[in-house]
Design an enzyme around this catalytic site. Structure first.
Site, PDB file in Angstrom:
ATOM      1  N   ARG A 174       0.809  -1.214   0.000  1.00 54.47           N
ATOM      2  CA  ARG A 174       0.000   0.000   0.000  1.00 54.47           C
ATOM      3  C   ARG A 174       0.844   1.268   0.000  1.00 54.47           C
ATOM      4  O   ARG A 174       0.614   2.186  -0.789  1.00 54.47           O
ATOM      5  CB  ARG A 174      -0.942  -0.020   1.205  1.00 54.47           C
ATOM      6  CG  ARG A 174      -1.853   1.188   1.305  1.00 54.47           C
ATOM      7  CD  ARG A 174      -2.804   1.053   2.467  1.00 54.47           C
ATOM      8  NE  ARG A 174      -2.080   0.847   3.721  1.00 54.47           N
ATOM      9  CZ  ARG A 174      -2.659   0.686   4.904  1.00 54.47           C
ATOM     10  NH1 ARG A 174      -3.982   0.665   4.989  1.00 54.47           N
ATOM     11  NH2 ARG A 174      -1.951   0.512   6.000  1.00 54.47           N
ATOM     12  N   ARG A 271      10.599   1.071   8.852  1.00 59.55           N
ATOM     13  CA  ARG A 271      11.085   0.687  10.168  1.00 59.55           C
ATOM     14  C   ARG A 271      12.607   0.628  10.127  1.00 59.55           C
ATOM     15  O   ARG A 271      13.198   0.105   9.179  1.00 59.55           O
ATOM     16  CB  ARG A 271      10.537  -0.682  10.614  1.00 59.55           C
ATOM     17  CG  ARG A 271       9.057  -0.688  10.965  1.00 59.55           C
ATOM     18  CD  ARG A 271       8.755   0.143  12.203  1.00 59.55           C
ATOM     19  NE  ARG A 271       7.360   0.098  12.602  1.00 59.55           N
ATOM     20  CZ  ARG A 271       6.415   0.924  12.155  1.00 59.55           C
ATOM     21  NH1 ARG A 271       6.721   1.857  11.259  1.00 59.55           N
ATOM     22  NH2 ARG A 271       5.175   0.824  12.581  1.00 59.55           N
ATOM     23  N   ASP A 295      13.357   8.538   8.745  1.00 58.63           N
ATOM     24  CA  ASP A 295      12.358   8.858   9.767  1.00 58.63           C
ATOM     25  C   ASP A 295      12.315   7.792  10.845  1.00 58.63           C
ATOM     26  O   ASP A 295      11.616   7.961  11.846  1.00 58.63           O
ATOM     27  CB  ASP A 295      10.973   8.987   9.110  1.00 58.63           C
ATOM     28  CG  ASP A 295       9.904   9.498  10.070  1.00 58.63           C
ATOM     29  OD1 ASP A 295      10.187  10.466  10.803  1.00 58.63           O
ATOM     30  OD2 ASP A 295       8.797   8.927  10.098  1.00 58.63           O
ATOM     31  N   GLU A 300      14.629   3.914  19.166  1.00 59.34           N
ATOM     32  CA  GLU A 300      13.883   5.169  19.209  1.00 59.34           C
ATOM     33  C   GLU A 300      13.359   5.399  20.623  1.00 59.34           C
ATOM     34  O   GLU A 300      12.859   4.454  21.229  1.00 59.34           O
ATOM     35  CB  GLU A 300      12.716   5.130  18.215  1.00 59.34           C
ATOM     36  CG  GLU A 300      13.156   4.977  16.770  1.00 59.34           C
ATOM     37  CD  GLU A 300      11.981   4.881  15.803  1.00 59.34           C
ATOM     38  OE1 GLU A 300      10.819   5.075  16.238  1.00 59.34           O
ATOM     39  OE2 GLU A 300      12.209   4.610  14.610  1.00 59.34           O
ATOM     40  N   HIS A 326      10.611   9.948  13.646  1.00 61.16           N
ATOM     41  CA  HIS A 326       9.486   9.029  13.414  1.00 61.16           C
ATOM     42  C   HIS A 326       8.168   9.805  13.405  1.00 61.16           C
ATOM     43  O   HIS A 326       7.253   9.542  14.191  1.00 61.16           O
ATOM     44  CB  HIS A 326       9.453   7.920  14.453  1.00 61.16           C
ATOM     45  CG  HIS A 326       8.716   6.701  13.967  1.00 61.16           C
ATOM     46  ND1 HIS A 326       8.995   5.425  14.410  1.00 61.16           N
ATOM     47  CD2 HIS A 326       7.706   6.551  13.059  1.00 61.16           C
ATOM     48  CE1 HIS A 326       8.189   4.558  13.809  1.00 61.16           C
ATOM     49  NE2 HIS A 326       7.399   5.222  12.976  1.00 61.16           N
ATOM     50  N   GLY A 328       6.157   9.998  10.631  1.00 61.73           N
ATOM     51  CA  GLY A 328       5.324   9.578   9.508  1.00 61.73           C
ATOM     52  C   GLY A 328       3.847   9.471   9.830  1.00 61.73           C
ATOM     53  O   GLY A 328       3.009   9.715   8.957  1.00 61.73           O
TER      54      GLY A 328
END
Length: 360
Positions: A174, A271, A295, A300, A326, A328
């Site tokens: 997707r 990821r 990103d 993290e 991160h 997104g």
């Protein structure tokens, strides 16, 4: 339920969007604590026993824990050390950081949360927009030129044109399709794709479903399936769009990165662990490609001593590096809806009513 107020811990809400939602609760029934600093993951190989114990000490008093998807993991060993935990609230409709079997064994319900008013946003639209923004920022030197102008400088290095260049998507699901579609329509980029099980027939069907012809007027495939080697050798932009799993972890390593053009841009908004982080850092340290836009990371939030933070990227022959934390899926409307559903589920649970968006 407990005789005193129900103790609730809200973890990892960096923007504080949850606070007004939880603070509306009756303080005689609910005692809410907020922890914006994310402690190192319990199950990471670099996490010491002292740090694990600190995380347990933070969480152990609470009956209910609210966590943001994939920020604080809850593996089996951590769940076993939380005897008071009776309900876990997360965000999204899946969270790969949760050991759902361990929660189920303990009889601890786990509920997600979805943004029903903006269906599909967090799964595709938001991340797609962020990915395209990062590609353009890396190609046009947006962050570096902004810094230069604000520091009293002016132009830095020339930008690169994307029109007619090759966009290589590692993964044609997707998100891979959504980004490829924009790069194809907006910039006339040629699309090539690879993943371990992707066939040309499947890619042709995906092109039809996206509203494209299978081939252009020159007989070239709209979504051309190539080998992994060819993708890394020929793409001007390599963008990662795989789902993280045991099989895909570390899929991109030094041998792949060594194939890339010196002018190429590497992008990862999927990821961090899909890429062998040290291999990517080494390639960028040596200036093997033009730039990377990232990103997502192996750990993290990034540790303060991470090479991503401390290296002077874009200097002394190093590649340019664009980093975002991160972001997104971090859109205000979505986070707002998630926390509204969390609070609603908390009240439903306290009343012994069924939860919305149960994860098992």
């Amino acid at each position: 339920m407990a005789s005193g107020p129900i103790k609730i811990a809200v973890l990892d809400d960096y923007q504080g969007i949850s606070e007004p939602k939880y603070q509306r609760l009756d303080p005689s029934k609910y005692e809410v604590s907020f922890f914006k600093d994310t402690l190192p993951p319990f199950n990471h190989s670099d996490t010491t026993q002292d740090v694990k114990d600190k995380l347990v000490a933070r969480l152990e008093p609470f009956t209910v824990i609210s966590t943001m998807r994939e920020r604080t993991p809850f593996p089996k060993d951590l769940i076993a050390r939380l005897p008071n935990l009776k309900l876990l609230l997360t965000t999204g409709n899946r969270n790969l950081g949760l050991d759902l079997e361990a929660f189920k064994e303990r009889g601890i319900p786990v509920a997600g949360a979805v943004d029903r008013a903006h269906a599909g946003s967090v799964g595709s639209i938001s991340t797609t927009e962020h990915c395209v923004a990062m590609i353009l920022a890396a190609a046009r030197n947006i962050a570096q030129d902004d810094f230069s102008v604000k520091a009293g400088g002016w132009q830095t290095v020339p930008a690169v044109c994307l029109r007619g260049k090759i966009f290589g998507t590692v993964g044609l699901g997707r998100l891979g399709i959504a980004v490829a579609k924009i790069m194809y329509l907006a910039f006339g980029m040629r699309i090539i794709a690879w993943s371990s099980n992707l066939t040309q027939d499947a890619a042709d069907e995906k092109a039809r479903a996206a509203g494209f012809p299978v081939e252009n007027e020159h007989g070239e495939k709209t979504f051309k399936v190539v080998s992994k080697e060819e993708l890394f050798k020929t793409a001007d932009v390599v963008s990662i769009h795989l789902v993280l799993s045991d099989r895909s972890r570390g899929s991109i390593a030094a041998a792949d990165l060594a194939l890339m053009k010196p002018s190429a841009i590497f992008v990862n908004t999927s990821r961090g662990p899909l890429v062998v982080e040290k291999d990517l850092q080494d390639a960028l340290e040596q200036g093997k490609i033009r730039a990377a836009a990232l990103d997502v990371f192996e750990r993290e939030p990034l540790p303060l001593d991470s090479r991503w933070r401390t290296t002077k990227w874009g200097q002394d022959g190093r590649s340019r590096v664009l980093l975002t934390p991160h972001m997104g899926y971090v859109e205000e409307a979505t986070l707002d809806a998630w926390y509204e559903e969390q609070v609603s589920n908390l009240v439903r649970w306290e009343k012994n009513e069924g939860l919305t968006t149960p994860l098992y």
